[in-house]
Design a protein around this motif. Structure first.
Motif, mmCIF file in Angstrom:
data_model
loop_
_atom_site.group_PDB
_atom_site.id
_atom_site.type_symbol
_atom_site.label_atom_id
_atom_site.label_comp_id
_atom_site.label_asym_id
_atom_site.label_seq_id
_atom_site.Cartn_x
_atom_site.Cartn_y
_atom_site.Cartn_z
ATOM 1 N N GLU A 41 30.631 -32.296 -54.015
ATOM 2 C CA GLU A 41 30.941 -30.878 -53.909
ATOM 3 C C GLU A 41 31.459 -30.470 -55.280
ATOM 4 N N ALA A 42 30.843 -29.443 -55.865
ATOM 5 C CA ALA A 42 31.209 -29.022 -57.212
ATOM 6 C C ALA A 42 31.468 -27.522 -57.227
ATOM 7 N N VAL A 43 32.322 -27.123 -58.167
ATOM 8 C CA VAL A 43 32.663 -25.705 -58.331
ATOM 9 C C VAL A 43 32.518 -25.332 -59.801
ATOM 10 N N PRO A 44 32.187 -24.066 -60.056
ATOM 11 C CA PRO A 44 32.082 -23.640 -61.451
ATOM 12 C C PRO A 44 33.456 -23.509 -62.105
ATOM 13 N N ASP A 45 33.534 -23.949 -63.357
ATOM 14 C CA ASP A 45 34.746 -23.800 -64.155
ATOM 15 C C ASP A 45 34.339 -23.713 -65.617
ATOM 16 N N ARG A 46 34.623 -22.587 -66.234
ATOM 17 C CA ARG A 46 34.337 -22.374 -67.653
ATOM 18 C C ARG A 46 32.899 -22.694 -68.020
ATOM 19 N N GLY A 47 31.957 -22.250 -67.179
ATOM 20 C CA GLY A 47 30.542 -22.430 -67.468
ATOM 21 C C GLY A 47 29.959 -23.781 -67.099
ATOM 22 N N GLU A 48 30.745 -24.636 -66.462
ATOM 23 C CA GLU A 48 30.251 -25.942 -66.052
ATOM 24 C C GLU A 48 30.471 -26.136 -64.552
ATOM 25 N N LEU A 49 29.743 -27.083 -63.977
ATOM 26 C CA LEU A 49 29.974 -27.459 -62.583
ATOM 27 C C LEU A 49 30.828 -28.720 -62.576
ATOM 28 N N ILE A 50 32.015 -28.602 -61.966
ATOM 29 C CA ILE A 50 32.976 -29.695 -61.924
ATOM 30 C C ILE A 50 33.023 -30.257 -60.509
ATOM 31 N N VAL A 51 32.852 -31.552 -60.387
ATOM 32 C CA VAL A 51 32.910 -32.220 -59.086
ATOM 33 C C VAL A 51 34.366 -32.269 -58.637
ATOM 34 N N ILE A 52 34.620 -31.740 -57.423
ATOM 35 C CA ILE A 52 35.979 -31.775 -56.891
ATOM 36 C C ILE A 52 36.101 -32.709 -55.687
ATOM 37 N N LYS A 53 34.961 -33.060 -55.093
ATOM 38 C CA LYS A 53 34.939 -34.042 -54.001
ATOM 39 C C LYS A 53 33.684 -34.878 -54.175
ATOM 40 N N GLN A 54 33.829 -36.166 -53.914
ATOM 41 C CA GLN A 54 32.722 -37.091 -54.099
ATOM 42 C C GLN A 54 32.811 -38.160 -53.026
ATOM 43 N N ALA A 55 31.700 -38.411 -52.355
ATOM 44 C CA ALA A 55 31.653 -39.467 -51.337
ATOM 45 C C ALA A 55 30.481 -40.379 -51.649
ATOM 46 N N GLU A 56 30.731 -41.669 -51.583
ATOM 47 C CA GLU A 56 29.675 -42.654 -51.792
ATOM 48 C C GLU A 56 29.501 -43.448 -50.513
ATOM 49 N N LEU A 57 28.294 -43.452 -49.987
ATOM 50 C CA LEU A 57 27.943 -44.296 -48.855
ATOM 51 C C LEU A 57 27.129 -45.444 -49.426
ATOM 52 N N THR A 58 27.714 -46.629 -49.466
ATOM 53 C CA THR A 58 27.039 -47.773 -50.075
ATOM 54 C C THR A 58 25.889 -48.254 -49.197
ATOM 55 N N SER A 59 25.017 -49.060 -49.775
ATOM 56 C CA SER A 59 23.904 -49.619 -49.005
ATOM 57 C C SER A 59 24.415 -50.527 -47.885
ATOM 58 N N ALA A 60 25.653 -51.023 -48.004
ATOM 59 C CA ALA A 60 26.264 -51.852 -46.961
ATOM 60 C C ALA A 60 26.949 -51.012 -45.883
ATOM 61 N N GLY A 61 26.901 -49.669 -46.028
ATOM 62 C CA GLY A 61 27.482 -48.791 -45.024
ATOM 63 C C GLY A 61 28.946 -48.438 -45.241
ATOM 64 N N GLN A 62 29.525 -48.846 -46.363
ATOM 65 C CA GLN A 62 30.916 -48.490 -46.659
ATOM 66 C C GLN A 62 30.964 -47.079 -47.239
ATOM 67 N N LEU A 63 31.975 -46.321 -46.854
ATOM 68 C CA LEU A 63 32.146 -44.961 -47.353
ATOM 69 C C LEU A 63 33.408 -44.902 -48.198
ATOM 70 N N HIS A 64 33.240 -44.405 -49.415
ATOM 71 C CA HIS A 64 34.371 -44.219 -50.334
ATOM 72 C C HIS A 64 34.437 -42.737 -50.675
ATOM 73 N N ARG A 65 35.634 -42.138 -50.544
ATOM 74 C CA ARG A 65 35.832 -40.704 -50.811
ATOM 75 C C ARG A 65 36.837 -40.515 -51.934
ATOM 76 N N TYR A 66 36.537 -39.520 -52.789
ATOM 77 C CA TYR A 66 37.431 -39.214 -53.901
ATOM 78 C C TYR A 66 37.582 -37.704 -54.024
ATOM 79 N N SER A 67 38.810 -37.293 -54.287
ATOM 80 C CA SER A 67 39.140 -35.883 -54.498
ATOM 81 C C SER A 67 40.489 -35.864 -55.203
ATOM 82 N N TRP A 68 41.088 -34.683 -55.331
ATOM 83 C CA TRP A 68 42.412 -34.626 -55.951
ATOM 84 C C TRP A 68 43.451 -35.391 -55.133
ATOM 85 N N GLU A 69 43.179 -35.583 -53.858
ATOM 86 C CA GLU A 69 44.118 -36.311 -53.000
ATOM 87 C C GLU A 69 44.025 -37.833 -53.163
#
Length: 104
Positions: A41-69
Motif C-alpha cells: 500500500e503506497a501513498v503519494p509524498d512529494r511527487g513519489e509513491l511511498i510504501v506505508i504497508k507491506q506484506a510478504e506471503l512466502t512460498s512456504a505460506g508464512q506472512l510477514h507484515r511491515y508498517s510504521w507499527e
C-alpha cells in the motif's frame, strides 16, 4: 555516533504521518522469483509513491507484515525506497485484495 533509536523514531513518525494523513492510496502486488507474493500500500509524498504497508506471503505460506507499527524483524522490513509502477514490476490490485492479505 549515530543515534539509532532517534533514526528509528523519525522513521516511525514519518510513515505514521503518511498513513494517518493519506487521502489517496495505491495497492500493488508483485511475485518474486522464489514464488513469494508481495503486497504493498503506497501513498503519494512529494511527487513519489511511498510504501506505508507491506506484506510478504512466502512460498512456504508464512506472512510477514511491515508498517510504521512494525518496521522490521529478522525476516525483513518495510522498504525505504519509493516505488515507480511504470518501472517496477508491480501489478495494480483493488484495495480489498490488499486488505484481505493484510488482515489475514
Amino acid at each position: 555516533m549515530v543515534d539509532l533509536e532517534r533514526i528509528k523514531a523519525e522513521a516511525v513518525a514519518y510513515f505514521r504521518a503518511l498513513d494517518e494523513a493519506a487521502t489517496q492510496r495505491h495497492h500493488f502486488r508483485h511475485a518474486d522469483e522464489e514464488g513469494g507474493l508481495w503486497y504493498v500500500e503506497a501513498v503519494p509524498d512529494r511527487g513519489e509513491l511511498i510504501v506505508i504497508k507491506q506484506a510478504e506471503l512466502t512460498s512456504a505460506g508464512q506472512l510477514h507484515r511491515y508498517s510504521w507499527e512494525h518496521l522490521e524483524d529478522e525476516h525483513g522490513g518495510l522498504t525505504d525506497q519509493a516505488i515507480d509502477p511504470g518501472v517496477d514490476p508491480l501489478e495494480p490490485i483493488p484495495a480489498g485484495e490488499f486488505q484481505r492479505m493484510w488482515t489475514r
